[in-house]
Design a protein around this motif. Structure first.
Motif, PDB file in Angstrom:
ATOM      1  N   MET A  35       0.801  -1.226   0.000  1.00  0.00           N
ATOM      2  CA  MET A  35       0.000   0.000   0.000  1.00  0.00           C
ATOM      3  C   MET A  35       0.834   1.275   0.000  1.00  0.00           C
ATOM      4  SD  MET A  35      -2.979  -1.354  -0.192  1.00  0.00           S
ATOM      5  CE  MET A  35      -4.233  -0.167   0.279  1.00  0.00           C
ATOM      6  N   SER A  36       2.091   1.175  -0.347  1.00  0.00           N
ATOM      7  CA  SER A  36       2.935   2.367  -0.442  1.00  0.00           C
ATOM      8  C   SER A  36       2.351   3.347  -1.439  1.00  0.00           C
ATOM      9  CB  SER A  36       4.351   1.963  -0.875  1.00  0.00           C
ATOM     10  OG  SER A  36       5.155   3.099  -1.059  1.00  0.00           O
ATOM     11  N   GLY A  37       2.254   4.606  -1.036  1.00  0.00           N
ATOM     12  CA  GLY A  37       1.745   5.639  -1.920  1.00  0.00           C
ATOM     13  C   GLY A  37       0.238   5.768  -1.944  1.00  0.00           C
ATOM     14  N   VAL A  38      -0.478   4.887  -1.264  1.00  0.00           N
ATOM     15  CA  VAL A  38      -1.941   4.928  -1.277  1.00  0.00           C
ATOM     16  C   VAL A  38      -2.469   5.978  -0.295  1.00  0.00           C
ATOM     17  CG1 VAL A  38      -4.040   3.595  -0.778  1.00  0.00           C
ATOM     18  CG2 VAL A  38      -2.165   2.551  -2.072  1.00  0.00           C
ATOM     19  N   TYR A  39      -1.837   6.063   0.868  1.00  0.00           N
ATOM     20  CA  TYR A  39      -2.280   7.011   1.897  1.00  0.00           C
ATOM     21  C   TYR A  39      -1.469   8.294   1.809  1.00  0.00           C
ATOM     22  CZ  TYR A  39      -4.759   2.995   3.689  1.00  0.00           C
ATOM     23  OH  TYR A  39      -5.592   1.914   3.787  1.00  0.00           O
ATOM     24  N   VAL A  91      -8.421   1.881   3.120  1.00  0.00           N
ATOM     25  CA  VAL A  91      -8.995   1.897   1.772  1.00  0.00           C
ATOM     26  C   VAL A  91      -8.436   0.752   0.931  1.00  0.00           C
ATOM     27  CG1 VAL A  91      -9.245   4.421   1.811  1.00  0.00           C
ATOM     28  CG2 VAL A  91      -7.202   3.414   0.772  1.00  0.00           C
ATOM     29  N   THR A  92      -9.142   0.454  -0.149  1.00  0.00           N
ATOM     30  CA  THR A  92      -8.572  -0.370  -1.211  1.00  0.00           C
ATOM     31  C   THR A  92      -7.825   0.560  -2.169  1.00  0.00           C
ATOM     32  OG1 THR A  92     -10.576  -0.209  -2.561  1.00  0.00           O
ATOM     33  CG2 THR A  92     -10.409  -2.100  -1.058  1.00  0.00           C
ATOM     34  N   ARG A  93      -7.057  -0.014  -3.092  1.00  0.00           N
ATOM     35  CA  ARG A  93      -6.327   0.842  -4.036  1.00  0.00           C
ATOM     36  C   ARG A  93      -7.270   1.665  -4.897  1.00  0.00           C
ATOM     37  NH1 ARG A  93      -2.492  -2.634  -7.511  1.00  0.00           N
ATOM     38  NH2 ARG A  93      -4.256  -4.053  -7.391  1.00  0.00           N
ATOM     39  N   GLY A  94      -8.415   1.102  -5.253  1.00  0.00           N
ATOM     40  CA  GLY A  94      -9.366   1.799  -6.105  1.00  0.00           C
ATOM     41  C   GLY A  94      -8.964   1.717  -7.563  1.00  0.00           C
ATOM     42  N   HIS A  95      -9.942   1.931  -8.458  1.00  0.00           N
ATOM     43  CA  HIS A  95      -9.657   1.813  -9.890  1.00  0.00           C
ATOM     44  C   HIS A  95     -10.768   2.429 -10.721  1.00  0.00           C
ATOM     45  CE1 HIS A  95     -12.094  -1.782  -8.916  1.00  0.00           C
ATOM     46  NE2 HIS A  95     -12.611  -1.596 -10.126  1.00  0.00           N
ATOM     47  N   GLY A 139     -20.507   3.168 -15.486  1.00  0.00           N
ATOM     48  CA  GLY A 139     -19.225   3.290 -16.162  1.00  0.00           C
ATOM     49  C   GLY A 139     -18.674   4.702 -16.036  1.00  0.00           C
ATOM     50  N   HIS A 140     -17.381   4.837 -16.217  1.00  0.00           N
ATOM     51  CA  HIS A 140     -16.665   6.112 -16.183  1.00  0.00           C
ATOM     52  C   HIS A 140     -16.498   6.684 -14.778  1.00  0.00           C
ATOM     53  CE1 HIS A 140     -16.580   6.225 -20.548  1.00  0.00           C
ATOM     54  NE2 HIS A 140     -17.870   5.957 -20.539  1.00  0.00           N
ATOM     55  N   TRP A 141     -16.859   5.922 -13.737  1.00  0.00           N
ATOM     56  CA  TRP A 141     -16.661   6.379 -12.365  1.00  0.00           C
ATOM     57  C   TRP A 141     -15.503   5.601 -11.729  1.00  0.00           C
ATOM     58  CZ3 TRP A 141     -19.051  10.176  -9.382  1.00  0.00           C
ATOM     59  CH2 TRP A 141     -20.101  10.857 -10.007  1.00  0.00           C
ATOM     60  N   ILE A 142     -14.514   6.339 -11.252  1.00  0.00           N
ATOM     61  CA  ILE A 142     -13.426   5.770 -10.446  1.00  0.00           C
ATOM     62  C   ILE A 142     -14.035   5.417  -9.090  1.00  0.00           C
ATOM     63  CG2 ILE A 142     -11.202   6.298  -9.357  1.00  0.00           C
ATOM     64  CD1 ILE A 142     -11.080   8.572 -11.668  1.00  0.00           C
ATOM     65  N   GLN A 165      -9.069  -3.424 -14.982  1.00  0.00           N
ATOM     66  CA  GLN A 165      -8.895  -2.365 -13.994  1.00  0.00           C
ATOM     67  C   GLN A 165      -7.687  -1.507 -14.348  1.00  0.00           C
ATOM     68  OE1 GLN A 165      -9.165  -5.671 -12.657  1.00  0.00           O
ATOM     69  NE2 GLN A 165     -11.298  -5.496 -12.043  1.00  0.00           N
ATOM     70  N   ASP A 166      -7.856  -0.203 -14.165  1.00  0.00           N
ATOM     71  CA  ASP A 166      -6.755   0.751 -14.300  1.00  0.00           C
ATOM     72  C   ASP A 166      -6.474   1.297 -12.905  1.00  0.00           C
ATOM     73  OD1 ASP A 166      -5.036   2.864 -14.727  1.00  0.00           O
ATOM     74  OD2 ASP A 166      -6.230   3.822 -16.288  1.00  0.00           O
ATOM     75  N   TYR A 167      -5.430   0.781 -12.256  1.00  0.00           N
ATOM     76  CA  TYR A 167      -5.063   1.235 -10.916  1.00  0.00           C
ATOM     77  C   TYR A 167      -4.138   2.445 -10.966  1.00  0.00           C
ATOM     78  CZ  TYR A 167      -6.857  -3.312  -9.403  1.00  0.00           C
ATOM     79  OH  TYR A 167      -7.654  -4.401  -9.177  1.00  0.00           O
TER      80      TYR A 167
END
Length: 200
Positions: A35-39, A91-95, A139-142, A165-167
């Motif tokens: 999770m480096s860089g996520v928070y 959090v999750t990384r999200g995408h 669609g189109h929502w991160i 997924q585009d992380y």
């Protein structure tokens, strides 16, 4: 008419409100070290990794897919463990879906969380989920799951098998536009000053 192959046959799934699917095709796990860089508060994340270990499990996803490509669905569960990193909740990384117009449904099985939602062109939303509540993400929502409770936040999800997924989109933007932070006994949105906008 073609004959179904073994992967096309309907499959019984046992879905646990504690997270996990009996009959899953795969499981992937994310650890604190991933999770480096996520928070935004990198030091808080480093302190947590030092205290708990980089191999501490923070969330996992089980999914079942019977076929790849257009027309097929992926069904799964996401289990996000509780925690705080500075003022931010876990959090999750999200995408965003790699095929950006693909939608996704999330249904809360247990716990308490927020689905943090944004679009590349500046729309934003945050929807609280508790057991029995769902969010239909167009669609189109991160989108990113956030655990604002003190127990695992477990959701059942389903999306098109060709979505992908585009992380990197979030990381490249300096994080999402908003952070979900502690606010007394609840949560609040706080603008992320590091957010530099999404590539179009």
């Amino acid at each position: 008419m073609s004959t179904p192959t073994a992967v096309d046959i309907p499959t019984l799934l046992e879905i646990s409100p504690e997270g996990g699917i009996e009959g899953r095709s795969r499981r992937y796990e994310k650890f604190l070290g991933d999770m480096s860089g996520v928070y935004r508060d990198e030091q808080a994340w480093r302190d947590a990794a030092a205290a708990r270990g980089a191999d501490a499990l923070v969330y996992w996803v089980d999914d079942q897919r019977y076929q790849e490509g257009p027309g097929a669905l992926i069904v799964g569960t996401s289990t996000l463990l509780p925690g705080r990193y500075g003022e931010e909740f876990a959090v999750t990384r999200g995408h965003l879906h790699a095929v950006a117009d693909r939608a996704e449904l999330y249904y809360c099985l247990s716990g308490r969380g927020v689905m943090l939602l944004e679009t590349v062109d500046g729309q934003e939303s945050a929807i609280e989920l508790t057991p029995g509540k769902a969010v239909n993400v167009p669609g189109h929502w991160i989108h990113r799951s956030v655990n604002v409770g003190d127990e695992p936040f477990v959701t059942l999800f389903s999306y098109a098998a060709d979505a992908g997924q585009d992380y990197a989109l979030i990381a490249d933007a300096g994080g999402m536009k908003n952070l979900v932070v502690a606010d007394g006994d609840g949560w609040a949105l706080k603008p992320n000053p590091d957010h530099a906008g999404y590539r179009s």
